[in-house]
Design an enzyme around this catalytic site. Structure first.
Site, PDB file in Angstrom:
ATOM      1  N   HIS A 120      86.735  29.857  71.363  1.00 37.97           N
ATOM      2  CA  HIS A 120      86.580  30.997  72.234  1.00 37.97           C
ATOM      3  C   HIS A 120      85.188  31.352  72.330  1.00 37.97           C
ATOM      4  O   HIS A 120      84.961  32.615  72.593  1.00 37.97           O
ATOM      5  CB  HIS A 120      87.799  32.028  71.895  1.00 37.97           C
ATOM      6  CG  HIS A 120      88.899  31.458  71.147  1.00 37.97           C
ATOM      7  ND1 HIS A 120      90.057  31.862  72.235  1.00 37.97           N
ATOM      8  CD2 HIS A 120      89.396  30.819  69.760  1.00 37.97           C
ATOM      9  CE1 HIS A 120      91.316  30.938  71.418  1.00 37.97           C
ATOM     10  NE2 HIS A 120      90.977  30.535  70.409  1.00 37.97           N
ATOM     11  N   SER A 123      59.295  30.698  86.770  1.00 39.60           N
ATOM     12  CA  SER A 123      59.117  31.757  88.116  1.00 39.60           C
ATOM     13  C   SER A 123      57.781  32.282  88.215  1.00 39.60           C
ATOM     14  O   SER A 123      57.113  32.315  88.239  1.00 39.60           O
ATOM     15  CB  SER A 123      59.332  33.157  87.320  1.00 39.60           C
ATOM     16  OG  SER A 123      60.054  34.315  88.523  1.00 39.60           O
ATOM     17  N   LYS A 172      58.511  33.269  82.256  1.00 40.61           N
ATOM     18  CA  LYS A 172      59.651  32.342  82.171  1.00 40.61           C
ATOM     19  C   LYS A 172      59.579  31.632  81.623  1.00 40.61           C
ATOM     20  O   LYS A 172      58.369  30.883  82.481  1.00 40.61           O
ATOM     21  CB  LYS A 172      60.553  32.687  83.740  1.00 40.61           C
ATOM     22  CG  LYS A 172      61.113  34.634  83.266  1.00 40.61           C
ATOM     23  CD  LYS A 172      62.345  34.395  83.380  1.00 40.61           C
ATOM     24  CE  LYS A 172      63.516  34.164  83.850  1.00 40.61           C
ATOM     25  NZ  LYS A 172      65.041  33.922  82.809  1.00 40.61           N
ATOM     26  N   GLU A 201      70.208  23.125  85.182  1.00 41.41           N
ATOM     27  CA  GLU A 201      71.467  23.884  85.721  1.00 41.41           C
ATOM     28  C   GLU A 201      71.790  23.333  86.837  1.00 41.41           C
ATOM     29  O   GLU A 201      72.290  23.584  87.215  1.00 41.41           O
ATOM     30  CB  GLU A 201      70.400  25.267  86.098  1.00 41.41           C
ATOM     31  CG  GLU A 201      69.439  25.984  84.806  1.00 41.41           C
ATOM     32  CD  GLU A 201      69.031  27.651  85.400  1.00 41.41           C
ATOM     33  OE1 GLU A 201      68.846  27.852  86.078  1.00 41.41           O
ATOM     34  OE2 GLU A 201      68.005  27.013  84.903  1.00 41.41           O
TER      35      GLU A 201
END
Ligand code: ARG
Length: 474
Positions: free
Chosen positions: A155, A276, A282, A289
């Site tokens: 969970h 970024s 970043k 991804e």
């Protein structure tokens, strides 16, 4: 000139030619098309449909084309519709009118089915090597970080501690099943449709089995209608590929979370991260991804292929031309994803201290403490309740479970309402035993079953995986 133009007058409308051509996509099949044609020519020779001299001239022409394709020298003519007609026309340029004998006893319908099976066989062999590479990366990281302890979750909440190596080996299991599924798909793909003709079977006494053997097929298709319209083998391969992408996507998801500084369990190498354009701070795990994102496309390809097939009557329908883009894209996507994920995993830095600290949070060793009570004769339900109240007391006192006092343990046992548990309160050595079980090492060691996270079990599983991978190709 259109190779099928005899019954037509005038030219094909430009819009139709543009709409129906597939050369941009199916040129991917060129080498397999030539392999199939070479075997077919030999078969025509064996059947007495070509002289020895004709066979050798056609073979020389086809071998020449193979060299051209391999060298990227062949000019693909969009006016010639597809890879089959392009190659037949190119053969004509090399050997003259004799090229017109190549298509004896063959249709593009059994031809393309053959090409696709040959192509898929090679593709699956490449994917197998790439999956093994990914398994090696995971096993390598598991060996390197054999001591690291991860907070296992259910969970998404802290559940029980597990060895990081155990977690990585779970992905090795998934990938190993992927290999099995692909091998299974390969086995069913590995039969020859050549000789099925357009749909009814070739009109010549071709020895289909001899040609199939020459192409390395395990056998021949048993029904000509099925042979030209069956794409089950594409579905099976695509399903296996989609599932493998799902596995990589799950790992990718974990890596993105683990590398968030809030977790700080791992750091992706700079070489496997991107930045970024606006935020100078970043560092993003973009390859992971994109693996996750591309899994979506592959799932879409599988769904698209199933939809493509569901309304098709027997036998060949032109719709089947649309089987290639999803298959080609899925194979390329999985292969590239495996390669980039392997690199990412190989270069991952692990922060064992952060992982360990997180593994101890959330009273993750409570189950091991309950199990220790059970070993003292307490019924599991009672033990569950006792440890639950102990967790609540520890939380109130701001203590970890392995630092609870003797008095807290005695109180939890006494309040259980179970005489057997109450009688245990104050038993010599019990409190120390429970605190030991509440430590991360104690909790890990207690999961000592086949497939469990006890370090001895994980070491054995890791050694077995390593030994298996030593014997693999690639
Ligand atoms: N381009 C076709 C395909 O990929 C080849 C077979 C065409 N057959 C035909 N009768 N038009 O399916």
């Amino acid at each position: 000139m259109r190779l099928w133009g005899g019954r037509f007058s005038g030219t094909t409308d430009e819009r139709v030619a543009d709409f129906t051509r597939s050369i941009e996509v199916d040129r991917e099949l060129a080498l397999d098309d030539l392999t199939g044609s070479i075997a077919h020519v030999r078969g025509l020779g064996r059947a007495g449909l070509l002289t020895v001299d004709e066979v050798s001239r056609l073979l020389a022409g086809l071998e020449g084309l193979r060299a051209d394709v391999e060298a990227g020298r062949l000019e693909w003519d969009p006016a010639l519709e597809d890879v089959h007609l392009n190659l037949e026309a190119a053969l004509g340029v090399r050997v003259g009118p004799l090229a017109g004998k190549l298509h004896t006893g063959r249709s593009r319908n059994d031809q393309v089915a053959t090409d696709l099976r040959l192509w898929l066989r090679r593709a699956i062999d490449r994917l197998d090597v790439a999956i093994i590479g990914m398994e090696r990366a995971l096993v390598g990281l598991a060996e390197r970080e054999g001591e690291a302890i991860l907070p296992g979750t259910t969970h998404i909440q802290p559940a029980q501690p597990v060895l990081f190596a155990h977690h990585l080996l779970a992905y090795v299991e998934m990938l190993e099943r992927d290999r099995g599924r692909l091998a299974d798909a390969r086995r069913r793909a590995n039969v020859s449709p050549l000789g099925a003709g357009a749909l009814a079977g070739a009109g010549y006494p071709l020895d289909r089995e001899a040609t199939a053997a020459e192409l390395g097929f395990e056998g021949v298709t048993a029904n000509s209608l099925d042979a030209v319209s069956d794409r089950d083998f594409v579905v099976e391969a695509l399903a296996a590929i989609a599932l493998s992408m799902v596995h990589l996507s799950r790992l990718a998801e974990e890596i993105t979370w683990w590398s968030n500084p809030r977790f700080g369990f791992v750091r992706a190498a700079d070489a496997f991260s991107t930045g970024s354009s606006m935020m100078p701070n970043k560092k993003n795990p973009d390859p992971a991804e994109l693996v996750r994102g591309r899994a979506a496309r592959v799932i879409g390809s599988l769904a698209g292929l199933l939809a493509l097939l569901k309304g098709l009557p027997l036998a060949y329908q032109r719709d089947l031309q649309e089987d290639k883009p999803p298959l080609f894209e899925a194979v390329a996507t999985l292969e590239a994803s495996l390669v980039v994920m392997a690199g990412m995993v190989e270069t991952l830095t692990v922060d064992r201290a952060r992982m360990r600290a997180a593994a101890a949070e959330g009273y993750t060793t409570a189950t091991a403490v309950a199990d220790a009570l059970v070993c003292r004769g307490v019924p599991f339900r009672t033990a569950h309740h006792v440890v639950g109240s102990l967790v609540a007391a520890a939380e109130a006192a701001g203590l970890p479970l392995d630092a609870v006092t003797d008095a807290m343990i005695a109180a939890a046992l006494g309040a259980s309402g179970d005489p057997a548990a109450a009688a245990l309160a104050g038993t010599a050595g019990l409190a120390d035993e429970l605190r030991a079980a509440a430590g991360l090492e104690g909790a890990l060691a207690s999961c000592d079953v086949i497939g469990g996270t006890a370090p001895t079990r994980v070491r054995a599983a890791l050694a077995a995986a390593r030994a298996r991978l030593e014997g693999e190709r690639g």
